[in-house]
Design an enzyme around this catalytic site. Structure first.
Site, PDB file in Angstrom:
ATOM      1  N   HIS A 106       0.851  -1.182   0.000  1.00 48.13           N
ATOM      2  CA  HIS A 106       0.000   0.000   0.000  1.00 48.13           C
ATOM      3  C   HIS A 106       0.888   1.234   0.000  1.00 48.13           C
ATOM      4  O   HIS A 106       1.947   1.233   0.622  1.00 48.13           O
ATOM      5  CB  HIS A 106      -0.900   0.015   1.241  1.00 48.13           C
ATOM      6  CG  HIS A 106      -2.081   0.905   1.086  1.00 48.13           C
ATOM      7  ND1 HIS A 106      -2.014   2.263   1.308  1.00 48.13           N
ATOM      8  CD2 HIS A 106      -3.354   0.629   0.704  1.00 48.13           C
ATOM      9  CE1 HIS A 106      -3.201   2.784   1.083  1.00 48.13           C
ATOM     10  NE2 HIS A 106      -4.031   1.831   0.709  1.00 48.13           N
ATOM     11  N   ASP A 143      -7.852  -5.378   0.051  1.00 47.25           N
ATOM     12  CA  ASP A 143      -8.354  -6.290  -0.981  1.00 47.25           C
ATOM     13  C   ASP A 143      -8.004  -7.748  -0.728  1.00 47.25           C
ATOM     14  O   ASP A 143      -8.524  -8.627  -1.405  1.00 47.25           O
ATOM     15  CB  ASP A 143      -7.798  -5.874  -2.351  1.00 47.25           C
ATOM     16  CG  ASP A 143      -8.423  -4.590  -2.822  1.00 47.25           C
ATOM     17  OD1 ASP A 143      -9.635  -4.437  -2.607  1.00 47.25           O
ATOM     18  OD2 ASP A 143      -7.718  -3.739  -3.383  1.00 47.25           O
TER      19      ASP A 143
HETATM   20  N1  CMC Z   1       4.143  -7.543  -4.081  1.00 42.09           N
HETATM   21  C1  CMC Z   1       5.506  -7.528  -4.098  1.00 42.09           C
HETATM   22  N2  CMC Z   1       6.232  -6.424  -3.941  1.00 42.09           N
HETATM   23  C2  CMC Z   1       5.577  -5.286  -3.760  1.00 42.09           C
HETATM   24  C3  CMC Z   1       4.175  -5.221  -3.720  1.00 42.09           C
HETATM   25  C4  CMC Z   1       3.458  -6.415  -3.884  1.00 42.09           C
HETATM   26  N3  CMC Z   1       2.122  -6.436  -3.862  1.00 42.09           N
HETATM   27  N4  CMC Z   1       3.788  -3.954  -3.520  1.00 42.09           N
HETATM   28  C5  CMC Z   1       4.913  -3.227  -3.465  1.00 42.09           C
HETATM   29  N5  CMC Z   1       5.985  -4.042  -3.602  1.00 42.09           N
HETATM   30  C6  CMC Z   1       7.407  -3.623  -3.565  1.00 42.09           C
HETATM   31  C7  CMC Z   1       7.805  -3.095  -4.937  1.00 42.09           C
HETATM   32  O1  CMC Z   1       8.291  -4.121  -5.759  1.00 42.09           O
HETATM   33  C8  CMC Z   1       8.852  -2.078  -4.568  1.00 42.09           C
HETATM   34  O2  CMC Z   1      10.042  -2.764  -4.251  1.00 42.09           O
HETATM   35  P1  CMC Z   1      11.468  -2.131  -4.626  1.00 42.09           P
HETATM   36  O3  CMC Z   1      11.553  -0.876  -3.802  1.00 42.09           O
HETATM   37  O4  CMC Z   1      12.443  -3.164  -4.219  1.00 42.09           O
HETATM   38  O5  CMC Z   1      11.438  -1.858  -6.092  1.00 42.09           O
HETATM   39  C9  CMC Z   1       8.318  -1.480  -3.259  1.00 42.09           C
HETATM   40  O6  CMC Z   1       7.527  -2.515  -2.675  1.00 42.09           O
HETATM   41  C10 CMC Z   1       7.466  -0.249  -3.457  1.00 42.09           C
HETATM   42  O7  CMC Z   1       6.453  -0.581  -4.410  1.00 42.09           O
HETATM   43  P2  CMC Z   1       5.696   0.452  -5.339  1.00 42.09           P
HETATM   44  O8  CMC Z   1       5.007  -0.272  -6.446  1.00 42.09           O
HETATM   45  O9  CMC Z   1       6.652   1.545  -5.703  1.00 42.09           O
HETATM   46  O10 CMC Z   1       4.656   1.030  -4.322  1.00 42.09           O
HETATM   47  P3  CMC Z   1       3.457   1.990  -4.677  1.00 42.09           P
HETATM   48  O11 CMC Z   1       3.192   2.772  -3.462  1.00 42.09           O
HETATM   49  O12 CMC Z   1       3.697   2.727  -5.942  1.00 42.09           O
HETATM   50  O13 CMC Z   1       2.266   0.979  -5.004  1.00 42.09           O
HETATM   51  C11 CMC Z   1       0.462  -0.487  -4.753  1.00 42.09           C
HETATM   52  C12 CMC Z   1       1.276   0.639  -4.096  1.00 42.09           C
HETATM   53  C13 CMC Z   1      -0.776  -0.757  -3.932  1.00 42.09           C
HETATM   54  C14 CMC Z   1       0.012  -0.045  -6.152  1.00 42.09           C
HETATM   55  C15 CMC Z   1       1.359  -1.740  -4.836  1.00 42.09           C
HETATM   56  O14 CMC Z   1       1.709  -2.164  -3.544  1.00 42.09           O
HETATM   57  C16 CMC Z   1       0.714  -2.865  -5.619  1.00 42.09           C
HETATM   58  O15 CMC Z   1       0.770  -2.872  -6.845  1.00 42.09           O
HETATM   59  N6  CMC Z   1       0.063  -3.852  -4.906  1.00 42.09           N
HETATM   60  C17 CMC Z   1      -0.605  -4.940  -5.569  1.00 42.09           C
HETATM   61  C18 CMC Z   1      -1.963  -4.486  -6.078  1.00 42.09           C
HETATM   62  C19 CMC Z   1      -2.939  -4.264  -4.945  1.00 42.09           C
HETATM   63  O16 CMC Z   1      -3.093  -5.092  -4.054  1.00 42.09           O
HETATM   64  N7  CMC Z   1      -3.670  -3.131  -5.017  1.00 42.09           N
HETATM   65  C20 CMC Z   1      -4.666  -2.758  -4.012  1.00 42.09           C
HETATM   66  C21 CMC Z   1      -4.231  -1.531  -3.284  1.00 42.09           C
HETATM   67  S1  CMC Z   1      -5.125  -1.188  -1.777  1.00 42.09           S
HETATM   68  C22 CMC Z   1      -6.725  -0.823  -2.194  1.00 42.09           C
HETATM   69  C23 CMC Z   1      -6.944   0.113  -3.326  1.00 42.09           C
HETATM   70  O17 CMC Z   1      -6.231   1.117  -3.492  1.00 42.09           O
HETATM   71  O18 CMC Z   1      -7.870  -0.134  -4.062  1.00 42.09           O
END
Ligand code: CMC
Length: 395
Positions: free
Chosen positions: A261, A315
């Protein structure tokens, strides 16, 4: 004016001031109008919470009765909206159907009077009342059935499950569904809410505001993740397969759905409550083997990615609860929308109270003063001359 550095995804950049909700991502705290989410989940109905979010305080009994009464009265859809929905392809995603329906309300209720509190109230009531009916109607229509009419003797959540499954729900199921709506009702300035606010800031109508938010919620990185979680659990298939699956994801640097998140760096408090609800449901209606897979996945993700602050988000367990309530997988995100309409409307109202159109700046990375190349002399990026007929037929 202070010039800020560019932050992709606007991470950490305040885009508004709001008193609607608050998230402390380090300590796993979520509050609506200052009230902790666990208290609301325990004591408040979804409509009570919606009232709190939109009008800023919990309603008195009389105010709540009146609000519920208005919503019951407006649950039905005009036959022309139902006729419009009959033309939607059965194979279309229910989120696309919902977005089209929300936008269509603007055609049917076209008076726009954003200064008039009665207009604001009517739009709030109409959207909260009709969105669940639209979601349930699309589900029945795509199976070739007539939609089920709402029942005035059922409360908000029980009525939705009744319209969807064509039978009165078990009281525990209806109560749990109502808590789920409470948990999803609002979450500060997430992508769909931001989208709603940008749209609202142009002073367009509330149906366009909600339609743009629905479109934004549909993406897999936002509301669409709950669907993907169930698909992932199905793909994993068994508890033994969890570790190899996870290792493969880590090796390929692919995201594990339902984890991570932008704000929470600990387990999302809503995921904790949803997990408790899932257990209550399993106790009464039988355990689901996907739950065992999910618990093992959470354990291993915490061990391998906990140091990065990757924990279950809202989720992760919601899909398991929805499946047990008889909600088809591709309706999970529309159900999220049913709840989030409350938050979108609260932000719409707040935006109107101190509006300034959103118009951020950008950092231009293109070239300047480029030559205008005559059509016949242009080349593709690969250096091939552009086919003149193609240019002529696609002016
Ligand atoms: N699985 C594995 N690694 C992850 C995940 C994950 N679900 N989420 C973040 N990371 C890692 C990512 O690889 C990165 O690592 P590094 O720094 O080594 O490159 C680090 O954590 C930061 O990730 P990010 O993608 O830059 O983080 P963000 O804040 O841009 O994205 C997010 C947040 C929710 C989009 C992302 O965590 C994600 O894609 N999660 C999976 C999809 C998901 O479950 N979405 C629902 C979100 S909550 C409810 C909503 O908003 O609807």
């Amino acid at each position: 004016m202070t010039v800020c550095e560019y932050r992709p995804g606007l991470e950490g950049v305040p885009a508004t001031q709001s008193s609607i909700s608050y998230v402390d991502g380090q300590n796993g705290i979520l509050e609506y109008r200052g009230i902790r989410i666990d208290k609301l989940a325990k004591h408040s109905t979804f409509l009570e919470t919606s009232y709190l979010l939109i009008w800023g305080q919990l309603p008195t009994q009389d105010e709540l009765d009146e609000f519920e009464h208005e919503i019951r009265y407006h649950r039905r859809l005009k036959y022309r909206i139902r006729d419009m929905m009959k033309c939607f392809p059965e194979s279309g995603h229910p989120m696309d159907a919902l977005q089209a329906c929300a936008a269509a309300l603007g055609l049917f209720y076209s008076r726009r009077a954003l200064e008039d509190p009665a207009y604001i109230r009517a739009a709030v009531v109409r959207l909260l009342a009709k969105i669940p009916t639209m979601v349930a109607a699309f589900q029945l229509m795509r199976k070739g059935n007539d939609p089920v009419q709402p029942r005035d003797d059922l409360d908000y959540s029980a009525n939705f499950l009744y319209m969807l499954n064509e039978r009165e729900p078990d009281p525990l199921a209806a109560m749990i569904f109502d808590v789920c709506l409470n948990l999803h009702a609002e979450h500060t300035i997430n992508a769909s809410t931001f989208s709603a606010m940008v749209t609202a800031s142009t002073l367009t109508d509330p149906y366009a505001v909600v339609a743009s938010a629905v479109g934004t919620l549909a993406g897999p990185l936002h509301g669409g993740a709950n669907e993907e979680v169930i698909m992932m659990l199905e793909e994993i298939g068994s508890v033994e397969n969890v570790e190899p699956y996870l290792d493969k994801c880590l090796e390929n640097k692919s995201k594990i759905m339902g984890f991570g998140h932008r704000v929470y760096k600990v387990k999302d408090p809503r995921a904790t409550i949803l997990q408790e609800l899932a257990e209550k449901l399993f106790e009464k209606f039988g355990r689901d083997h996907y739950y065992d897979i999910a618990v093992e996945l959470e354990r291993l993700v915490e061990a391998k990615l906990g140091h990065k602050g990757i924990y279950p988000n809202v989720d992760f367990y919601s899909g398991l609860v929805y499946s047990k309530l008889g909600i088809p997988t591709d309706l999970f995100t529309p159900v999220f929308a049913i709840a989030r309409v409350a938050g979108w409307l609260a932000h719409w109202k707040e935006q109107l109270e101190a509006n300034r159109i959103f118009r951020p700046t950008q950092i231009y990375t293109g070239i300047h003063n480029a030559p205008y190349i005559p059509r016949g002399e242009r080349q593709t990026a690969e250096g091939e001359p552009v086919v003149p007929e193609l240019v002529a037929s696609n002016p």
